[in-house]
Design a protein around this motif. Structure first.
Motif, PDB file in Angstrom:
ATOM      1  N   HIS A 335       1.102  -1.580 -11.443  1.00 46.27           N
ATOM      2  CA  HIS A 335      -0.330  -1.811 -11.653  1.00 46.27           C
ATOM      3  C   HIS A 335      -1.179  -0.780 -10.912  1.00 46.27           C
ATOM      4  CE1 HIS A 335       0.899  -5.959 -13.025  1.00 46.27           C
ATOM      5  NE2 HIS A 335       0.019  -5.622 -13.941  1.00 46.27           N
ATOM      6  N   ASP A 336      -0.858   0.494 -11.130  1.00 42.81           N
ATOM      7  CA  ASP A 336      -1.629   1.607 -10.562  1.00 42.81           C
ATOM      8  C   ASP A 336      -1.711   1.554  -9.041  1.00 42.81           C
ATOM      9  OD1 ASP A 336      -2.216   2.648 -13.134  1.00 42.81           O
ATOM     10  OD2 ASP A 336      -3.869   1.219 -13.352  1.00 42.81           O
ATOM     11  N   GLY A 337      -0.713   0.957  -8.421  1.00 43.36           N
ATOM     12  CA  GLY A 337      -0.660   0.930  -6.965  1.00 43.36           C
ATOM     13  C   GLY A 337      -1.267  -0.290  -6.316  1.00 43.36           C
ATOM     14  N   MET A 338      -1.953  -1.130  -7.104  1.00 43.03           N
ATOM     15  CA  MET A 338      -2.613  -2.306  -6.522  1.00 43.03           C
ATOM     16  C   MET A 338      -1.607  -3.302  -5.957  1.00 43.03           C
ATOM     17  SD  MET A 338      -5.744  -3.159  -9.164  1.00 43.03           S
ATOM     18  CE  MET A 338      -4.638  -3.745 -10.446  1.00 43.03           C
ATOM     19  N   ASP A 339      -0.486  -3.494  -6.665  1.00 37.35           N
ATOM     20  CA  ASP A 339       0.508  -4.461  -6.204  1.00 37.35           C
ATOM     21  C   ASP A 339       1.041  -4.084  -4.827  1.00 37.35           C
ATOM     22  OD1 ASP A 339       0.298  -6.000  -8.490  1.00 37.35           O
ATOM     23  OD2 ASP A 339       1.981  -5.038  -9.502  1.00 37.35           O
ATOM     24  N   TRP A 340       1.287  -2.788  -4.647  1.00 36.51           N
ATOM     25  CA  TRP A 340       1.812  -2.334  -3.359  1.00 36.51           C
ATOM     26  C   TRP A 340       0.844  -2.685  -2.226  1.00 36.51           C
ATOM     27  CZ3 TRP A 340       6.483   0.169  -2.331  1.00 36.51           C
ATOM     28  CH2 TRP A 340       6.629   0.646  -1.027  1.00 36.51           C
ATOM     29  N   LEU A 341      -0.437  -2.447  -2.453  1.00 36.86           N
ATOM     30  CA  LEU A 341      -1.432  -2.677  -1.412  1.00 36.86           C
ATOM     31  C   LEU A 341      -1.584  -4.152  -1.071  1.00 36.86           C
ATOM     32  CD1 LEU A 341      -4.264  -0.149  -2.386  1.00 36.86           C
ATOM     33  CD2 LEU A 341      -2.537   0.085  -0.590  1.00 36.86           C
ATOM     34  N   VAL A 342      -1.657  -5.016  -2.085  1.00 39.74           N
ATOM     35  CA  VAL A 342      -1.863  -6.434  -1.787  1.00 39.74           C
ATOM     36  C   VAL A 342      -0.646  -7.020  -1.080  1.00 39.74           C
ATOM     37  CG1 VAL A 342      -1.062  -7.402  -4.004  1.00 39.74           C
ATOM     38  CG2 VAL A 342      -2.811  -8.582  -2.699  1.00 39.74           C
ATOM     39  N   PHE A 343       0.556  -6.551  -1.450  1.00 42.55           N
ATOM     40  CA  PHE A 343       1.747  -7.063  -0.774  1.00 42.55           C
ATOM     41  C   PHE A 343       1.885  -6.480   0.628  1.00 42.55           C
ATOM     42  CE2 PHE A 343       2.761  -8.950  -4.737  1.00 42.55           C
ATOM     43  CZ  PHE A 343       3.648  -9.968  -4.450  1.00 42.55           C
ATOM     44  N   LYS A 344       1.503  -5.224   0.803  1.00 45.07           N
ATOM     45  CA  LYS A 344       1.523  -4.660   2.147  1.00 45.07           C
ATOM     46  C   LYS A 344       0.569  -5.422   3.059  1.00 45.07           C
ATOM     47  CE  LYS A 344       0.630  -0.538   4.915  1.00 45.07           C
ATOM     48  NZ  LYS A 344       1.576  -1.026   5.953  1.00 45.07           N
ATOM     49  N   ALA A 345      -0.622  -5.746   2.527  1.00 40.11           N
ATOM     50  CA  ALA A 345      -1.597  -6.497   3.321  1.00 40.11           C
ATOM     51  C   ALA A 345      -1.032  -7.859   3.732  1.00 40.11           C
ATOM     52  CB  ALA A 345      -2.886  -6.671   2.529  1.00 40.11           C
ATOM     53  N   PHE A 346      -0.350  -8.527   2.804  1.00 44.14           N
ATOM     54  CA  PHE A 346       0.253  -9.827   3.109  1.00 44.14           C
ATOM     55  C   PHE A 346       1.381  -9.680   4.124  1.00 44.14           C
ATOM     56  CE2 PHE A 346       3.518 -13.072   2.184  1.00 44.14           C
ATOM     57  CZ  PHE A 346       2.792 -14.216   2.450  1.00 44.14           C
ATOM     58  N   PHE A 347       2.292  -8.742   3.877  1.00 42.23           N
ATOM     59  CA  PHE A 347       3.434  -8.570   4.781  1.00 42.23           C
ATOM     60  C   PHE A 347       2.980  -8.144   6.172  1.00 42.23           C
ATOM     61  CE2 PHE A 347       6.149  -7.525   0.814  1.00 42.23           C
ATOM     62  CZ  PHE A 347       6.449  -8.872   0.640  1.00 42.23           C
ATOM     63  N   ASP A 348       1.947  -7.296   6.260  1.00 49.71           N
ATOM     64  CA  ASP A 348       1.424  -6.907   7.573  1.00 49.71           C
ATOM     65  C   ASP A 348       0.892  -8.118   8.329  1.00 49.71           C
ATOM     66  OD1 ASP A 348       2.067  -4.286   7.127  1.00 49.71           O
ATOM     67  OD2 ASP A 348       0.009  -3.568   6.878  1.00 49.71           O
ATOM     68  N   ALA A 349       0.211  -9.019   7.615  1.00 47.71           N
ATOM     69  CA  ALA A 349      -0.303 -10.229   8.258  1.00 47.71           C
ATOM     70  C   ALA A 349       0.847 -11.093   8.776  1.00 47.71           C
ATOM     71  CB  ALA A 349      -1.171 -11.013   7.278  1.00 47.71           C
ATOM     72  N   VAL A 350       1.919 -11.193   7.984  1.00 52.03           N
ATOM     73  CA  VAL A 350       3.081 -11.967   8.416  1.00 52.03           C
ATOM     74  C   VAL A 350       3.714 -11.326   9.650  1.00 52.03           C
ATOM     75  CG1 VAL A 350       5.366 -12.814   7.765  1.00 52.03           C
ATOM     76  CG2 VAL A 350       3.516 -12.813   6.073  1.00 52.03           C
ATOM     77  N   ARG A 351       3.900 -10.012   9.620  1.00 56.34           N
ATOM     78  CA  ARG A 351       4.512  -9.311  10.750  1.00 56.34           C
ATOM     79  C   ARG A 351       3.719  -9.505  12.034  1.00 56.34           C
ATOM     80  NH1 ARG A 351       5.322  -5.202   6.657  1.00 56.34           N
ATOM     81  NH2 ARG A 351       7.570  -4.978   6.227  1.00 56.34           N
ATOM     82  N   GLU A 352       2.398  -9.426  11.891  1.00 55.31           N
ATOM     83  CA  GLU A 352       1.529  -9.476  13.066  1.00 55.31           C
ATOM     84  C   GLU A 352       1.060 -10.888  13.389  1.00 55.31           C
ATOM     85  OE1 GLU A 352      -1.514  -6.584  12.218  1.00 55.31           O
ATOM     86  OE2 GLU A 352      -0.003  -5.106  11.614  1.00 55.31           O
ATOM     87  N   LYS A 353       1.514 -11.852  12.607  1.00 59.89           N
ATOM     88  CA  LYS A 353       1.197 -13.267  12.827  1.00 59.89           C
ATOM     89  C   LYS A 353      -0.311 -13.500  12.915  1.00 59.89           C
ATOM     90  CE  LYS A 353       5.625 -14.428  14.957  1.00 59.89           C
ATOM     91  NZ  LYS A 353       6.348 -15.044  16.089  1.00 59.89           N
ATOM     92  N   ARG A 354      -1.018 -12.931  11.934  1.00 60.17           N
ATOM     93  CA  ARG A 354      -2.467 -13.098  11.876  1.00 60.17           C
ATOM     94  C   ARG A 354      -2.881 -13.632  10.511  1.00 60.17           C
ATOM     95  NH1 ARG A 354      -3.934  -8.681   8.792  1.00 60.17           N
ATOM     96  NH2 ARG A 354      -2.790  -6.727   9.137  1.00 60.17           N
TER      97      ARG A 354
END
Length: 407
Positions: A335-354
């Motif tokens: 999806h033109d890179g959008m999927d990567w960004l939304v999942f990175k944002a989610f995974f970063d939140a999980v990693r950082e527990k925020r």
């Protein structure tokens, strides 16, 4: 400090498999468990995971077994719309971050359940609305926040996508849209268009949606499509779809702005999300990727065509910081890179527990449009109030940010 995370993936149809291959595994996330009611899908997903060099995942048709696994940090749900809320609530109660695919709710009770369970548990819950991360959507958001559009007055959007083949073959492909189109008449997929608009208008973060009116056209396109293919659909004459071909919804906001969104998925057409923002100083239209800037483009009022795609001229100066970085490191995923960004944002939140960037209140507000539109349509376009899921906190909540500060 980033850390490795382990997830479970629920729902292994086309969307789930695509995300697994193109986004989740390439982001170096460990997938320890997969779930689907169909064995062939479970086996296919497991093979993709082991081929990627990870260990054999748990394969189950019961998502609760994933929630019981201590090593699971988060769960992704790409299964049918009706599973989103119950699985999200159980995941939060199990202490697992939950990201679920887009789609509207089935009732306001669903939306309130999400909010109440989050408030009871404090476990973040995120709708994975990828269009909030689109390049053009973030370009416009950046320009709006820098004042180039003046005061925003009206926004439009749509999910305009010819889905006749996908919906009509839903029984063979084991896809949930068929049963929904057969039985419901609503704005059933509001969030692709609404997510970016909510960010532009600060919905839930200093502003809110207060009411809507929805009307639906007759349902003719899908039945005619199937009748013209009787060999493939011998029961076409007996099918009477409830879902109108075009659903138009107009939303009013607390600060006086209006939003017009449209669902248009069962007639022949070009694809469009019809993102449009109109302010006192400028206008953006996604369909021809153009910006009209007051004081610059007035002489071309009747020469619109020559200015199509002129929004590209604004990238160098006004591309959102997220996309400036993304362009440098390489756009990837679907999806033109959008999927990567939304999942990175989610995974970063999980990693950082925020907290996740799209939180439970954002998710509930967007999902509520579906049952409210259903109610308005059934009453002949009657205005319907939109609840405040934040209980007044929208007045002071900080503006939305993509949650991708760290690359």
């Amino acid at each position: 400090m980033s850390r490795d995370i382990t997830i479970g993936l629920i729902g292994l149809g086309n969307r789930g498999i695509s995300l697994l291959e193109q986004v989740i595994l390439p982001q170096k996330v460990c997938v320890a468990a997969v779930c689907d009611v169909y064995e062939d899908r479970r086996e296919a997903a497991a093979k993709i995971i082991t081929d990627a060099g990870q260990g054999e995942p748990l394969k189950t048709d019961d998502y609760r077994k994933i929630l019981e696994m201590p090593r699971i940090d988060a769960v992704i749900n790409t299964a049918a719309w009706e599973t989103h809320v119950p699985i999200a609530c159980e995941a939060m109660r199990a202490g697992k971050y939950i990201g679920f695919e887009v789609g509207g709710a089935y009732s306001l009770d669903d939306c309130w359940k999400l909010v109440h369970v989050y408030e009871e548990t404090g476990v973040p819950c995120m709708m994975m609305e990828n269009c909030c991360y689109g390049r053009n959507e973030l370009l416009v958001l950046n320009m709006v926040r820098q004042g180039l559009f003046g005061e925003v007055v009206h926004c439009q959007g749509g999910y305009r996508h010819d889905l006749r083949e996908e919906v009509s073959t839903g029984r063979e492909k084991r896809h949930y849209r068929f049963r929904n189109y057969l039985n419901r008449n609503s704005e059933n997929y509001p969030t692709h268009e609404l997510g970016p608009i909510c960010n532009v208008l600060d919905i839930g973060h200093g502003n809110r949606m207060v009411s809507l009116v929805s009307v639906a056209s007759k349902a003719a396109g899908l039945r005619e499509y199937m009748q013209s293919r009787r060999e493939q659909f011998p029961d076409a004459d007996s099918l009477h779809f409830a879902q109108g071909d075009v659903v138009n919804t107009v939303i009013t906001c607390a600060h006086g702005e209006t939003i017009a969104i449209a669902l248009d998925t069962t007639l022949p057409r070009y694809y469009s999300r019809a993102f449009q923002v109109q302010g006192t100083k400028a206008m953006y239209m996604d369909d021809n990727h153009s910006i009209f800037m007051d004081g610059r483009d007035n002489a071309d009022e009747f020469e619109w065509k020559k200015n199509w795609d002129n929004a590209s001229l604004y990238y160098e100066q006004y591309d959102h910081p997220v996309w400036k970085t993304y362009q440098k490191i390489g756009v990837r995923g679907s999806h033109d890179g959008m999927d990567w960004l939304v999942f990175k944002a989610f995974f970063d939140a999980v990693r950082e527990k925020r907290q996740t960037p799209i939180d439970v209140y954002d998710s509930a507000a967007m999902m509520a449009i579906t049952p409210l539109s259903e109610q308005s349509i059934s009453a002949g376009g009657m205005p319907v109030g939109i609840p405040d899921f934040t209980n007044g906190a929208w007045i002071t909540r900080k503006k939305w940010e993509p949650g991708l500060e760290n690359w």
